[in-house]
Scaffold this active site. Structure first.
Site, PDB file in Angstrom:
ATOM      1  N   ARG A 113      29.390  -0.593  15.795  1.00 29.01           N
ATOM      2  CA  ARG A 113      29.053   0.941  16.414  1.00 29.01           C
ATOM      3  C   ARG A 113      30.563   1.395  16.725  1.00 29.01           C
ATOM      4  NH1 ARG A 113      27.205   0.079  22.551  1.00 29.01           N
ATOM      5  NH2 ARG A 113      28.781  -1.230  23.459  1.00 29.01           N
ATOM      6  N   ASN A 151      29.180   8.313  24.145  1.00 33.81           N
ATOM      7  CA  ASN A 151      29.083   7.250  25.069  1.00 33.81           C
ATOM      8  C   ASN A 151      30.487   6.625  25.133  1.00 33.81           C
ATOM      9  OD1 ASN A 151      27.096   5.470  26.522  1.00 33.81           O
ATOM     10  ND2 ASN A 151      27.859   4.072  25.148  1.00 33.81           N
ATOM     11  N   GLU A 152      30.931   6.219  26.377  1.00 40.40           N
ATOM     12  CA  GLU A 152      32.018   5.328  26.670  1.00 40.40           C
ATOM     13  C   GLU A 152      33.112   5.593  25.504  1.00 40.40           C
ATOM     14  OE1 GLU A 152      30.906   1.278  26.941  1.00 40.40           O
ATOM     15  OE2 GLU A 152      30.560   1.419  29.043  1.00 40.40           O
ATOM     16  N   GLU A 200      25.882   2.903  34.005  1.00 36.47           N
ATOM     17  CA  GLU A 200      25.360   1.757  33.684  1.00 36.47           C
ATOM     18  C   GLU A 200      25.727   0.541  34.560  1.00 36.47           C
ATOM     19  OE1 GLU A 200      26.589   0.760  29.633  1.00 36.47           O
ATOM     20  OE2 GLU A 200      26.234   2.725  28.920  1.00 36.47           O
ATOM     21  N   TRP A 236      28.691 -10.268  26.404  1.00 34.23           N
ATOM     22  CA  TRP A 236      29.815 -10.350  25.806  1.00 34.23           C
ATOM     23  C   TRP A 236      31.059 -11.192  26.289  1.00 34.23           C
ATOM     24  CZ3 TRP A 236      32.325  -7.647  29.763  1.00 34.23           C
ATOM     25  CH2 TRP A 236      31.780  -6.915  30.506  1.00 34.23           C
ATOM     26  N   GLU A 276      22.750  -6.980  21.087  1.00 29.28           N
ATOM     27  CA  GLU A 276      22.800  -7.060  22.470  1.00 29.28           C
ATOM     28  C   GLU A 276      21.373  -7.666  23.082  1.00 29.28           C
ATOM     29  OE1 GLU A 276      25.869  -3.875  24.134  1.00 29.28           O
ATOM     30  OE2 GLU A 276      23.941  -3.086  23.686  1.00 29.28           O
ATOM     31  N   LYS A 277      20.724  -8.603  22.130  1.00 28.55           N
ATOM     32  CA  LYS A 277      19.440  -8.846  22.457  1.00 28.55           C
ATOM     33  C   LYS A 277      19.688  -9.786  23.814  1.00 28.55           C
ATOM     34  CE  LYS A 277      19.149 -12.334  18.857  1.00 28.55           C
ATOM     35  NZ  LYS A 277      20.327 -11.908  18.087  1.00 28.55           N
ATOM     36  N   PHE A 278      20.745 -10.420  24.042  1.00 26.76           N
ATOM     37  CA  PHE A 278      20.901 -11.423  25.185  1.00 26.76           C
ATOM     38  C   PHE A 278      21.532 -10.537  26.425  1.00 26.76           C
ATOM     39  CE2 PHE A 278      20.979 -14.205  21.677  1.00 26.76           C
ATOM     40  CZ  PHE A 278      19.968 -14.926  21.894  1.00 26.76           C
TER      41      PHE A 278
END
Ligand code: GAL
Ligand code: ZN
Length: 664
Positions: free
Chosen positions: A105, A143-144, A300, A308, A348-350
């Site tokens: 991204r 975003n960020e 957030e 990460w 980011e599934k974890f």
């Protein structure tokens, strides 16, 4: 006004049947706000110029029907594959000339006219479509900014850099003077010869580096500004934000904060690091300070683990709640998370979500419900303010300058700041962050850690603060250069030589505790001695200081520096100016801080707190938060908000929180 509660909602990752379940669960969890569309570009504009809004219409309608307000994104954070396939020049280039490809991204060059044009078109389409949607509460730009790609070294960026430099300096002569190009045959004949600081044989021009830091922050800010301008024109009256990242080096948030209506921030302290609550508190105080005390939003945080770090510890029982209250106590009017439902696919599934993979019969979900219920009862805190009489100066130019390679030693600017902050935090002293040129008249104590680069105006402002009765502490590596990265000659410190009554002959950096690998060998047995500090190790820094006018309160005890001043105090005007030439280690730093707050007449919120407990007053409420794994008792008079009982002390479980109404 409520305290907002919610998080990033990414419905495009789920079927429409799930959406109905989402809304029901959000209501159960007390969710009042959802951030929607942050990464939706590819779904909203599947082919160039073809927009598909039907699905988002349905999402927003469902949220509205469920009573949930929307923080709607302009969706420009991650360009879709068609975009960079058709316009590969949008892809950013690193310092070493490597082009970054899609598949992750944020793969865009901030200066790219193509990216900016397509982002503006998407933002316009979204804002026009939803400006009157009844669920709309807030606009979320991008975003960020800069999180992964904060700067680009491509040819487009090089040209933009030249334009920026020309606007700043006007003439090539002024530019050469500022960049000190007499050195190493770097004189430029015209701006066309200038490049970003791409990979080079050895040390680069310091002013080139500094200006590129400033330029890169400004280029991202330009991207933000362009989208914010669209929003303000098409959807006037709806507030605009973009989410910041605490102490984030690539973006000068003082400059950015002036452009948002409300500051919002993302916070991911490591649950496994016992120092992280104090550090997190410092970041939250910066956020409150950026718009001078105005309440802000925690945009957030994680309900539990992130994905990460090398090892991703989950938050322990109650930890998410304690950290959420930390933000509320330090001025947040909203507590939001990344993300609503934990993903089943993607990078980011974890990463934890409010609804975990395991569902709602889980500790994480129960804590989500609990906090939602509690915050709904806390309306009275929204809008109220934290009052601080102590300020720490924080300055991006100094951060960028002191951490360049061609300096006397490797130093971490933020860690220097944190060393002072942590001692104040342990003593429950409220702290604001300020710029060196800000009005300081509301403070009685100002700490200036390593203000490496200082303008003349900044120096005069700090001088005036002390003369007018303030207690000023300046630490080593301050006013070493001006705004062009040129040395402040004659013993450094500029105007502050007079204020502090000292000048510096030479530096003698010590090994910093965490920086052993840098090759700087510790000077043997450097300690400082004094009645005030006791006998203490000196860390990070030492130097040869002359104190013609100041009182010497500590000296270096051993080695070549034996007998030289390490800590001085100068009575100036109706105030006092302190200088410290090293980082006193361990308890010595605490003793110095106690002396400073005593001298300045600053008090903590409570006298004594156990290790890991913080106390903050916001408005009429005092928050006492236990970040440790041990129970603790804090003496404090007031009415306990949970029970309505008058108390003289509060007992806190591990990760426990007490909120009291107290007389101020
Ligand atoms: C933030 C980002 C979110 C998500 C989160 C994970 O940097 O804005 O989209 O990636 O981190 O911790
Ligand atoms: Zn570029």
């Amino acid at each position: 006004m409520p305290i907002w509660y919610g998080g990033d909602y990414n419905p495009e990752q789920w079927t429409e049947e799930t959406w109905d379940d989402d809304i029901r669960l959000m209501q159960r969890g007390g969710i009042s706000m959802a951030t929607v569309g942050v990464f939706s570009w590819a779904k909203l504009e599947p082919r160039e110029g073809e927009f598909e809004f039907g699905w988002l219409d349905r999402v927003l309608d469902k949220l509205h029907a469920g009573g949930i307000r929307v923080d709607l994104a302009t969706a420009t954070a991650s360009p879709p594959p068609w975009l960079t396939h058709r316009y590969p020049e949008v892809l950013p280039v690193t310092e070493n000339g490597i082009r970054l490809y899609p598949g992750s991204r944020q793969q865009y060059c901030p200066s790219s006219p193509v990216y900016r044009r397509l982002a503006a078109r998407l933002a316009t389409a979204i804002v026009e479509r939803y400006k009157d949607h009844p669920a709309l509460e807030l606009w979320h730009i991008n975003n960020e900014y800069g999180c992964h790609v904060s700067r680009c070294y491509c040819d487009v960026s090089a040209e933009a850099f030249r334009v920026w430099l020309q606007a700043k300096y006007g003439t090539i002569a002024a530019f050469n003077e500022a960049w000190g190009t007499a050195f190493w045959s770097q004189r430029y004949g015209e701006f066309a010869e200038v490049y970003p600081p791409r990979a080079a044989p050895t040390l680069k021009n310091p002013t080139q580096l500094l200006d590129f830091d400033r330029f890169s922050s400004d280029e991202l800010l330009e991207c933000y500004r362009a989208e914010a301008a669209i929003v303000r024109e098409v959807s006037p009256g709806v507030p605009v934000t973009t989410n910041f990242m605490g102490f984030f080096k690539p973006a000068d948030y003082w400059k950015w904060a002036a452009e948002v209506d409300v500051v919002s921030d993302d916070a991911y302290p490591d649950p496994a690091d016992p120092r992280s609550p104090a550090y997190a508190a410092m970041e939250r105080d910066l956020m409150r300070s950026l718009r001078h005390g105005q309440p802000w939003l925690l945009m957030e945080q994680a309900s539990s683990a992130v994905n990460w770090r090398k090892r991703n510890a989950p938050k322990g029982p109650g930890q998410q709640r304690a950290l959420s209250y930390q933000s509320v106590a330090r001025g947040a009017d909203g507590i939001l998370f990344f993300q609503w439902r934990q993903s089943v696919a993607g990078a980011e599934k974890f990463h934890s979500g409010l609804v975990p993979h395991a569902g709602t019969d889980t500790r994480v979900w129960r804590e989500v419900e609990q906090l939602g219920g509690e915050l709904a009862q806390l309306d009275r805190v929204a809008g109220s303010r934290v009052l601080a009489k102590t300020a720490i100066v924080f300055d991006w130019d100094s951060w960028w300058s002191i951490e360049q390679t061609a300096t006397p030693a490797e130093i971490s600017y933020v860690q220097n700041v944190f060393a002072w902050y942590a001692e104040l935090w342990r003593r429950t002293v409220a702290v604001d962050f300020v710029r060196p040129i800000d009005d300081l008249s509301g403070y009685v104590l100002v700490i200036v850690p390593s203000l490496f680069a200082a303008t003349g105006a900044a120096q005069k402002n700090l001088d005036a603060f002390a003369r007018e009765g303030g207690t000023l502490l300046v630490t080593y590596q301050s006013v070493i250069t001006d705004e062009n990265a040129h040395i402040t000659p004659g013993g450094y410190l500029g105007v502050l030589r007079e204020t502090l009554g000292v000048w510096i002959e030479e530096f003698a950096p010590l090994a910093a505790p965490d920086l052993e690998a840098t090759g700087v060998r510790p000077a043997p047995d450097i300690r400082v001695e004094s009645e005030l500090l006791g006998s203490s190790d000196a860390e990070i820094w030492a130097e040869y200081v002359h104190a013609p006018d100041a009182e010497v309160l500590a000296i270096f005890a051993e080695g070549a520096l034996a007998g030289w001043p390490a800590l001085t105090r100068n009575a100036v005007g109706s105030g006092a100016a302190w200088y410290v030439a090293t980082q006193p280690a361990g308890e010595a730093l605490g003793r110095l801080v106690v002396r400073l707050i005593d001298d300045a007449g600053v008090f903590g919120v409570v006298d004594i707190v156990p290790e890991g407990v913080e106390a903050v007053r916001r408005g009429e409420l005092t928050f006492v938060i236990n970040h440790s794994m041990a129970s603790g008792v804090v003496a404090l008079q007031g009415m306990d908000l949970a029970t309505g009982a008058a108390v003289t002390e509060v007992s806190l479980e591990p990760q426990g929180v007490a909120i009291l109404t107290t007389a101020s």
